[in-house]
Scaffold this active site. Structure first.
Site, PDB file in Angstrom:
ATOM      1  N   ARG A 243       0.846  -1.474  -0.036  1.00  0.00           N
ATOM      2  CA  ARG A 243       0.092   0.066   0.072  1.00  0.00           C
ATOM      3  C   ARG A 243       0.820   1.210  -0.166  1.00  0.00           C
ATOM      4  O   ARG A 243       0.102   2.335   0.413  1.00  0.00           O
ATOM      5  CB  ARG A 243      -0.979  -0.051   1.220  1.00  0.00           C
ATOM      6  CG  ARG A 243      -1.969  -1.086   1.197  1.00  0.00           C
ATOM      7  CD  ARG A 243      -3.193  -0.830   1.790  1.00  0.00           C
ATOM      8  NE  ARG A 243      -4.096  -1.809   2.142  1.00  0.00           N
ATOM      9  CZ  ARG A 243      -4.032  -3.060   2.559  1.00  0.00           C
ATOM     10  NH1 ARG A 243      -3.399  -2.862   3.673  1.00  0.00           N
ATOM     11  NH2 ARG A 243      -4.841  -4.026   2.653  1.00  0.00           N
TER      12      ARG A 243
ATOM     13  N   LYS B 252       3.545  11.206 -11.277  1.00  0.00           N
ATOM     14  CA  LYS B 252       2.653  10.459 -12.370  1.00  0.00           C
ATOM     15  C   LYS B 252       3.493   9.030 -12.688  1.00  0.00           C
ATOM     16  O   LYS B 252       4.395   9.191 -12.843  1.00  0.00           O
ATOM     17  CB  LYS B 252       2.359  10.912 -13.445  1.00  0.00           C
ATOM     18  CG  LYS B 252       1.334  12.079 -13.397  1.00  0.00           C
ATOM     19  CD  LYS B 252       0.907  12.576 -14.963  1.00  0.00           C
ATOM     20  CE  LYS B 252      -0.071  13.505 -14.851  1.00  0.00           C
ATOM     21  NZ  LYS B 252      -0.501  14.156 -16.413  1.00  0.00           N
TER      22      LYS B 252
ATOM     23  N   GLU C 282      10.420  17.744 -24.695  1.00  0.00           N
ATOM     24  CA  GLU C 282       9.422  18.328 -23.481  1.00  0.00           C
ATOM     25  C   GLU C 282      10.047  19.663 -22.743  1.00  0.00           C
ATOM     26  O   GLU C 282       9.334  20.491 -22.229  1.00  0.00           O
ATOM     27  CB  GLU C 282       9.711  17.105 -22.171  1.00  0.00           C
ATOM     28  CG  GLU C 282       9.088  15.890 -22.551  1.00  0.00           C
ATOM     29  CD  GLU C 282       7.700  15.595 -22.784  1.00  0.00           C
ATOM     30  OE1 GLU C 282       6.744  16.644 -22.512  1.00  0.00           O
ATOM     31  OE2 GLU C 282       7.290  14.398 -22.748  1.00  0.00           O
TER      32      GLU C 282
ATOM     33  N   LYS D  82       8.036  22.834 -14.015  1.00  0.00           N
ATOM     34  CA  LYS D  82       7.038  21.594 -13.754  1.00  0.00           C
ATOM     35  C   LYS D  82       6.639  21.729 -12.093  1.00  0.00           C
ATOM     36  O   LYS D  82       5.534  21.342 -11.850  1.00  0.00           O
ATOM     37  CB  LYS D  82       7.747  20.421 -14.304  1.00  0.00           C
ATOM     38  CG  LYS D  82       6.688  19.181 -13.737  1.00  0.00           C
ATOM     39  CD  LYS D  82       6.837  18.056 -14.805  1.00  0.00           C
ATOM     40  CE  LYS D  82       5.809  16.913 -14.442  1.00  0.00           C
ATOM     41  NZ  LYS D  82       5.871  15.718 -15.149  1.00  0.00           N
TER      42      LYS D  82
ATOM     43  N   GLU E 271      -4.012  17.076 -11.469  1.00  0.00           N
ATOM     44  CA  GLU E 271      -4.344  17.462 -12.814  1.00  0.00           C
ATOM     45  C   GLU E 271      -5.951  17.635 -12.819  1.00  0.00           C
ATOM     46  O   GLU E 271      -6.887  17.156 -13.479  1.00  0.00           O
ATOM     47  CB  GLU E 271      -4.072  16.392 -13.703  1.00  0.00           C
ATOM     48  CG  GLU E 271      -4.122  16.931 -15.008  1.00  0.00           C
ATOM     49  CD  GLU E 271      -3.493  16.175 -16.088  1.00  0.00           C
ATOM     50  OE1 GLU E 271      -2.306  15.640 -16.068  1.00  0.00           O
ATOM     51  OE2 GLU E 271      -4.009  15.909 -17.270  1.00  0.00           O
TER      52      GLU E 271
ATOM     53  N   ARG F 147      -2.486  21.423 -14.553  1.00  0.00           N
ATOM     54  CA  ARG F 147      -1.483  20.651 -15.019  1.00  0.00           C
ATOM     55  C   ARG F 147      -1.831  20.023 -16.349  1.00  0.00           C
ATOM     56  O   ARG F 147      -0.845  19.511 -16.947  1.00  0.00           O
ATOM     57  CB  ARG F 147      -1.483  19.449 -14.062  1.00  0.00           C
ATOM     58  CG  ARG F 147      -0.321  18.509 -13.986  1.00  0.00           C
ATOM     59  CD  ARG F 147      -0.116  17.473 -12.969  1.00  0.00           C
ATOM     60  NE  ARG F 147       1.200  16.688 -13.377  1.00  0.00           N
ATOM     61  CZ  ARG F 147       1.705  15.811 -12.296  1.00  0.00           C
ATOM     62  NH1 ARG F 147       1.392  15.834 -11.039  1.00  0.00           N
ATOM     63  NH2 ARG F 147       2.599  15.122 -12.880  1.00  0.00           N
TER      64      ARG F 147
ATOM     65  N   ASN G 164       0.407  18.671 -20.792  1.00  0.00           N
ATOM     66  CA  ASN G 164       0.097  17.775 -22.169  1.00  0.00           C
ATOM     67  C   ASN G 164       0.105  18.271 -23.337  1.00  0.00           C
ATOM     68  O   ASN G 164      -0.488  17.645 -24.110  1.00  0.00           O
ATOM     69  CB  ASN G 164      -1.146  17.000 -21.640  1.00  0.00           C
ATOM     70  CG  ASN G 164      -1.161  15.926 -20.776  1.00  0.00           C
ATOM     71  OD1 ASN G 164      -0.168  15.119 -20.684  1.00  0.00           O
ATOM     72  ND2 ASN G 164      -1.809  15.822 -19.805  1.00  0.00           N
TER      73      ASN G 164
ATOM     74  N   HIS H 206       0.546  16.096 -26.247  1.00  0.00           N
ATOM     75  CA  HIS H 206       0.344  14.473 -26.021  1.00  0.00           C
ATOM     76  C   HIS H 206      -0.707  13.937 -26.529  1.00  0.00           C
ATOM     77  O   HIS H 206      -0.802  12.581 -26.573  1.00  0.00           O
ATOM     78  CB  HIS H 206       0.495  14.613 -24.332  1.00  0.00           C
ATOM     79  CG  HIS H 206       1.936  14.811 -23.739  1.00  0.00           C
ATOM     80  ND1 HIS H 206       2.323  16.060 -24.115  1.00  0.00           N
ATOM     81  CD2 HIS H 206       2.669  14.176 -22.946  1.00  0.00           C
ATOM     82  CE1 HIS H 206       3.848  15.936 -23.550  1.00  0.00           C
ATOM     83  NE2 HIS H 206       3.810  14.871 -23.098  1.00  0.00           N
TER      84      HIS H 206
ATOM     85  N   HIS I  59       0.191  10.523 -28.100  1.00  0.00           N
ATOM     86  CA  HIS I  59      -0.269   9.462 -27.274  1.00  0.00           C
ATOM     87  C   HIS I  59      -0.778   8.327 -28.432  1.00  0.00           C
ATOM     88  O   HIS I  59      -0.688   7.191 -28.437  1.00  0.00           O
ATOM     89  CB  HIS I  59      -1.035   9.477 -26.252  1.00  0.00           C
ATOM     90  CG  HIS I  59      -0.300   9.908 -25.119  1.00  0.00           C
ATOM     91  ND1 HIS I  59      -0.926  10.483 -23.925  1.00  0.00           N
ATOM     92  CD2 HIS I  59       0.946   9.941 -24.729  1.00  0.00           C
ATOM     93  CE1 HIS I  59       0.113  10.626 -22.972  1.00  0.00           C
ATOM     94  NE2 HIS I  59       1.131  10.355 -23.494  1.00  0.00           N
TER      95      HIS I  59
ATOM     96  N   HIS J 274       8.667   8.355 -27.353  1.00  0.00           N
ATOM     97  CA  HIS J 274       7.466   9.374 -26.718  1.00  0.00           C
ATOM     98  C   HIS J 274       7.908  10.712 -27.242  1.00  0.00           C
ATOM     99  O   HIS J 274       6.701  11.382 -27.560  1.00  0.00           O
ATOM    100  CB  HIS J 274       7.412   9.063 -25.143  1.00  0.00           C
ATOM    101  CG  HIS J 274       6.668  10.193 -24.453  1.00  0.00           C
ATOM    102  ND1 HIS J 274       5.261  10.090 -24.333  1.00  0.00           N
ATOM    103  CD2 HIS J 274       6.736  11.222 -23.668  1.00  0.00           C
ATOM    104  CE1 HIS J 274       4.759  10.950 -23.863  1.00  0.00           C
ATOM    105  NE2 HIS J 274       5.844  11.534 -23.419  1.00  0.00           N
TER     106      HIS J 274
END
Ligand code: NAD
Ligand code: GLY
Length: 371
Positions: free
Chosen positions: A128, A150, A192, A234, A244, A248, A252, A255, A259, A272
């Site tokens: 956990r 993330k 990026e 960032k 997000e 935030r 992206n 992206h 993606h 990427h």
């Protein structure tokens, strides 16, 4: 063994209350016990790395951790985006259980974004939640994926579809690790870096236009400034909106298109950062069609991406439907509306869910394809 003088290290803070943590940036940090040991939760340490990074840097990290007080183990995963799966995370869980590690263990991610995202997710879910430290070794991971918590893995139907927010205890960016990084991977990281200029800081964008050759040649001062400014932006955005709910999402930019390219082409075929590069160009063209960017600004977006050796065209084999099917799965979408990050000027971005469907379809049909 601390060969790194504190004066040669830049330290930033990701301010998240009791989950705040430092980002240390400097040459030679892999050898610095002073920057690493204070972030270990207990004496059990699991280094997670891969078959490409291990031969370069694992022995150095092990030497830094060498101490009778620590029980240091390692998992060496296969390389590549295609291995960013739950099965790889299971290998990390297995290694932790086999070693009998408890809730005070610490995972250390030594590698690029793939290793970092999987290690973070293993840490988020093992018993956990246990602590982890990011030691990013690609430019992309140093400016983006190691910061902000993330974590996760890909699903055959979509990028990063399984995961959790789980912040590291510290991020150690050793800029010396970039010397072994292939040029194509460096360019992917520059995508990026350029993103931060485009969404938030026009002055940084102008600096990048001027310094792109120096960055591609790894001039130390330029590299350090680019990493520092990227991490500052960032860290600011993550501190404002950790999970997000709003701002935030600006991170992206490109992206949603990117993606779709990555998933359609097969993970790892387009890097990427390359997919994000082409995706940012698509977002810029759409922003121009909406009347927000003029021809000069659009040409500058294309110019800086090309200067970083990034693609500004989409894959030849993708139809508008190939894009749309993937884009509809994007995590930003709410209530079946496609949410896109668009540019309102160079250095300013917005989140919009009102792109007219026919305008998007025209863009997807007309956007230039690679030969
Ligand atoms: P990567 O981890 O696959 O690394 C790229 C390649 O470089 C790999 O072959 C790797 O083994 C190799 N490598 C790493 N460091 C090296 C070094 N110093 N010298 C030589 N080779 C080295 O890819 P990446 O570009 O670092 O990361 C991409 C991943 O990051 C994607 O899965 C993407 O989804 C994820 N990402 C996550 C976030 C986030 O916020 N968590 C943000 C951006 C991207
Ligand atoms: N790379 C996107 C984010 O961290 O939010």
């Amino acid at each position: 063994m601390s060969s790194v003088s504190p004066r040669s290290v830049d330290t930033l803070d990701v301010s998240l209350g009791e989950r705040s943590y430092p980002i240390h940036i400097g040459a030679g940090l892999l050898t610095s016990r002073d920057h690493l040991l204070p972030h270990l939760a207990g004496r059990q340490v699991m280094i997670v790395t891969n078959e490409v990074v291990a031969p370069h840097y694992l022995a150095t990290l092990r030497a830094t951790l060498a101490s009778a007080d620590l029980d240091v183990r390692e998992v060496i995963l296969p390389d590549g985006e295609a291995t960013k799966t739950l099965a790889s995370v299971e290998r990390i869980w297995d290694a932790l259980l086999a070693a009998g590690f408890n809730r005070r263990c610490t995972l250390i991610a030594l590698g690029g974004g793939v290793v970092g995202d999987m290690t973070g997710y293993a840490a988020a879910s093992y018993q956990r939640g246990v602590g982890f430290i990011q030691i990013p070794t690609t430019l992309l991971a140093q400016v983006d994926s190691s910061v902000g918590g993330k974590t996760g893995v890909n699903h055959p139907r979509g990028k990063n579809m399984i995961g959790a927010f789980w912040q590291p205890r510290a991020v150690l960016v050793d800029t010396d690790t970039l010397v072994t990084l292939p040029a194509r991977e460096l360019s992917a990281g520059l995508a990026e870096v350029i993103k931060y200029g485009l969404i938030r800081d026009r002055e940084f964008l102008v600096w990048l236009e001027r310094e792109m050759s120096a960055l591609r040649e790894l001039a130390p001062d330029a590299v350090r400034h680019a990493i520092r400014r990227s991490c500052e932006i960032k860290a600011e955005i993550v501190a404002e909106d950790e999970t997000e709910q709003g701002v935030r999402a600006l991170l992206n930019l490109g992206h949603t298109f990117g993606h779709a390219i990555e998933a359609h082409q097969g993970y790892g075929n387009w890097l990427h950062g390359e997919a994000v590069g082409a995706g940012m160009m698509m977002a810029a063209v759409l922003s121009a069609r909406r009347g927000w960017l003029d021809a000069d600004a659009l040409a500058r977006v294309g110019g800086i991406l090309e200067a970083a050796a990034l693609p500004v065209r989409a894959p030849a084999n993708m139809t508008p439907d190939d894009f749309l099917v993937r884009m509809r799965l994007d995590k930003k979408n709410l209530d079946a509306r496609l949410r896109l990050i668009l540019l309102t000027a160079l250095g300013e971005a917005c989140i919009r869910d009102d792109t007219p469907p026919d305008q998007l379809e025209c863009l997807l049909a007309e956007f230039p394809r690679l030969a």
